[in-house]
Each structure stands twice: as C-alpha cells, then as structure tokens.
Design a protein around this motif. Sequence first.
Motif, short mmCIF file in Angstrom:
data_model
loop_
_atom_site.label_atom_id
_atom_site.label_comp_id
_atom_site.label_asym_id
_atom_site.label_seq_id
_atom_site.Cartn_x
_atom_site.Cartn_y
_atom_site.Cartn_z
N TYR A 22 8.44 -19.03 -14.25
CA TYR A 22 7.29 -18.12 -14.20
C TYR A 22 6.73 -18.03 -12.79
O TYR A 22 6.49 -16.92 -12.27
N THR A 23 6.53 -19.16 -12.16
CA THR A 23 5.97 -19.20 -10.81
C THR A 23 6.85 -18.47 -9.82
O THR A 23 6.39 -17.63 -9.03
N LYS A 24 8.16 -18.76 -9.87
CA LYS A 24 9.09 -18.11 -8.94
C LYS A 24 9.17 -16.61 -9.21
O LYS A 24 9.26 -15.81 -8.27
N GLY A 25 9.14 -16.24 -10.49
CA GLY A 25 9.19 -14.82 -10.83
C GLY A 25 7.98 -14.07 -10.32
O GLY A 25 8.11 -12.97 -9.75
N MET A 26 6.80 -14.64 -10.51
CA MET A 26 5.57 -13.99 -10.05
C MET A 26 5.55 -13.88 -8.53
O MET A 26 5.18 -12.84 -7.96
N GLU A 27 5.97 -14.94 -7.85
CA GLU A 27 6.01 -14.92 -6.38
C GLU A 27 6.96 -13.84 -5.89
O GLU A 27 6.66 -13.12 -4.93
N LYS A 28 8.11 -13.70 -6.56
CA LYS A 28 9.09 -12.68 -6.18
C LYS A 28 8.52 -11.28 -6.41
O LYS A 28 8.69 -10.37 -5.58
N ALA A 29 7.82 -11.09 -7.52
CA ALA A 29 7.22 -9.79 -7.83
C ALA A 29 6.20 -9.39 -6.77
O ALA A 29 6.15 -8.23 -6.33
N PHE A 30 5.38 -10.35 -6.34
CA PHE A 30 4.40 -10.06 -5.30
C PHE A 30 5.08 -9.73 -3.98
O PHE A 30 4.62 -8.86 -3.23
N GLN A 31 6.17 -10.42 -3.68
CA GLN A 31 6.93 -10.14 -2.45
C GLN A 31 7.48 -8.72 -2.47
O GLN A 31 7.43 -8.00 -1.47
N LEU A 32 8.01 -8.31 -3.63
CA LEU A 32 8.53 -6.96 -3.77
C LEU A 32 7.42 -5.93 -3.56
O LEU A 32 7.61 -4.91 -2.88
N TRP A 33 6.27 -6.20 -4.14
CA TRP A 33 5.12 -5.29 -4.02
C TRP A 33 4.69 -5.16 -2.57
O TRP A 33 4.48 -4.06 -2.06
N GLU A 34 4.57 -6.30 -1.91
CA GLU A 34 4.12 -6.30 -0.51
C GLU A 34 5.11 -5.59 0.41
O GLU A 34 4.71 -5.01 1.43
N SER A 35 6.39 -5.60 0.04
CA SER A 35 7.41 -4.95 0.88
C SER A 35 7.57 -3.47 0.53
O SER A 35 8.45 -2.79 1.07
N GLY A 36 6.73 -2.97 -0.39
CA GLY A 36 6.77 -1.57 -0.74
C GLY A 36 7.72 -1.20 -1.85
O GLY A 36 7.86 -0.02 -2.19
N GLN A 37 8.36 -2.18 -2.46
CA GLN A 37 9.29 -1.93 -3.56
C GLN A 37 8.51 -1.96 -4.88
O GLN A 37 8.68 -2.85 -5.72
N THR A 38 7.67 -0.97 -5.06
CA THR A 38 6.73 -0.98 -6.18
C THR A 38 7.41 -0.86 -7.54
O THR A 38 6.98 -1.48 -8.51
N GLY A 39 8.45 -0.04 -7.61
CA GLY A 39 9.15 0.10 -8.88
C GLY A 39 9.78 -1.21 -9.32
O GLY A 39 9.67 -1.61 -10.48
N GLU A 40 10.42 -1.88 -8.37
CA GLU A 40 11.05 -3.17 -8.66
C GLU A 40 10.00 -4.21 -9.04
O GLU A 40 10.21 -5.02 -9.94
N ALA A 41 8.86 -4.18 -8.34
CA ALA A 41 7.79 -5.13 -8.63
C ALA A 41 7.26 -4.92 -10.04
O ALA A 41 7.07 -5.87 -10.81
N SER A 42 7.02 -3.65 -10.39
CA SER A 42 6.52 -3.34 -11.73
C SER A 42 7.50 -3.80 -12.81
O SER A 42 7.10 -4.40 -13.82
N ASN A 43 8.79 -3.54 -12.58
CA ASN A 43 9.80 -3.94 -13.56
C ASN A 43 9.87 -5.45 -13.71
O ASN A 43 10.04 -5.96 -14.83
N LEU A 44 9.73 -6.17 -12.60
CA LEU A 44 9.79 -7.63 -12.66
C LEU A 44 8.55 -8.19 -13.37
O LEU A 44 8.67 -9.10 -14.20
N PHE A 45 7.38 -7.64 -13.07
CA PHE A 45 6.18 -8.08 -13.78
C PHE A 45 6.35 -7.85 -15.29
O PHE A 45 5.95 -8.68 -16.11
N GLU A 46 6.97 -6.72 -15.65
CA GLU A 46 7.17 -6.42 -17.06
C GLU A 46 8.14 -7.41 -17.70
O GLU A 46 7.92 -7.86 -18.83
N ARG A 47 9.20 -7.77 -16.99
CA ARG A 47 10.17 -8.75 -17.53
C ARG A 47 9.51 -10.12 -17.70
O ARG A 47 9.76 -10.82 -18.68
N ILE A 48 8.68 -10.48 -16.74
CA ILE A 48 7.96 -11.76 -16.84
C ILE A 48 7.04 -11.74 -18.04
O ILE A 48 6.94 -12.71 -18.80
N ALA A 49 6.36 -10.62 -18.24
CA ALA A 49 5.44 -10.48 -19.36
C ALA A 49 6.16 -10.65 -20.69
O ALA A 49 5.63 -11.27 -21.62
#
Length: 206
Positions: A22-49
Amino acid sequence: MRKLTSLFVLLVIFTASAQDRYTKGMEKAFQLWESGQTGEASNLFERIATAEPDNWLPYYYASQVNTVISFGEKDEKKLTVQLEKAKEFLDVAKAISPDNPEILIQEALINTAWIAFDGATYGMTMSQKNVQLYQTAMELAPDNPRVVLSKAEWDMGAARYFGKDTAPYCKDVEKALELFATFKSETPFYPSWGKERAEEVLASCK
C-alpha cells in the motif's frame, strides 16, 4: 499453542507485507501525479482502492487528480468524463468515511470546476451546494486548515463576484496558516495540501 503462535506470526507478516505494498503503491501514484502522468496516477489510485476497500484515501486522491486537471479544460466532453469520474470516486470515499471534512472540501472543488467551466449554467445551483458544503465542513472541523482556507477562498470569490471587499476574509487565511503549523494526522497519506496556497492568498491580501 504452537499452531496459534505460527498463525499469529503469519498474520503479522501478511499484514506488514500488505501495508508495504500500500505504501509503495501510494508513493508511486504521487510520483506519477507530480510528473504530470495524471491518467496513470488516477488508474493506480483506483487499483490501490480496489485492494483497500475500507480505505477512503485512494478514492479521495483518484477524485482529486481528475478534478485538478479539469480546471482550464475547454473540451466539454473531456471535462464531463473527468468530473463525473471524480464524483464517482468521491461517492465511494464518502460511503467509506461519512461526515469527513476533507471529502466535503473535495466535493466543493468538483462543483467549482463546473462553475469555472460554465458559470452561467452551473453557477447558481453549484454555488448554493458549495455554501452548504463549506458550512458543514466548518461545523465538523473548525480547526482543519484546509477547511478554513477553502471556505475563505470561496467567500473571497463570492465577494469579488458581487463587487464587495475581500479584505474581511484575509483574517481567515491568516488563521488557516496558523492552523497549518500545528495540524497533524497519524493517518499515513492524510491530506496535507494547502499551506503554500494560503501563503499566496495572504500575500495577495497585502
């Protein structure tokens, strides 16, 4: 007794492993968001959820990603898809964690994105909803800095729209900044945004 001990050890290991994922997944999602990969970040947050059905935070952030990228969007179809997705995610978060001020603020942000896109169509109904959302959030968490700041910014926007002075709300922004200095949560990945925005708004006050 030995079997019980073994089961307990296995349970601890499994729980720790799940928490680590969970921790690694959330950290990765935030990294994607910060790098502008919003679609990927949203999808990862959804998979974590999906893997954390009792945790409102991944749904909250999936909603937030889709909301933030909607500001400034000119394509109505694209905007509609993003904001409807944001609302769907937030509805699940609300079901998991009702009466949550952070979720109420996020709901108001979705409404604001609609208003920013087309004030003539959405201004009246969405504005009334936001007034209620911010009032409820203040009643639930008057010492939450994001609640205080978000309501102050909304009140400032309303004042500008009606040609009134925004200065009275600057004291609320000052209060929000004071609260940011002391607000803490023991929950990992609990929302912490807003301090820099409060500093910007307060600077514009002066």
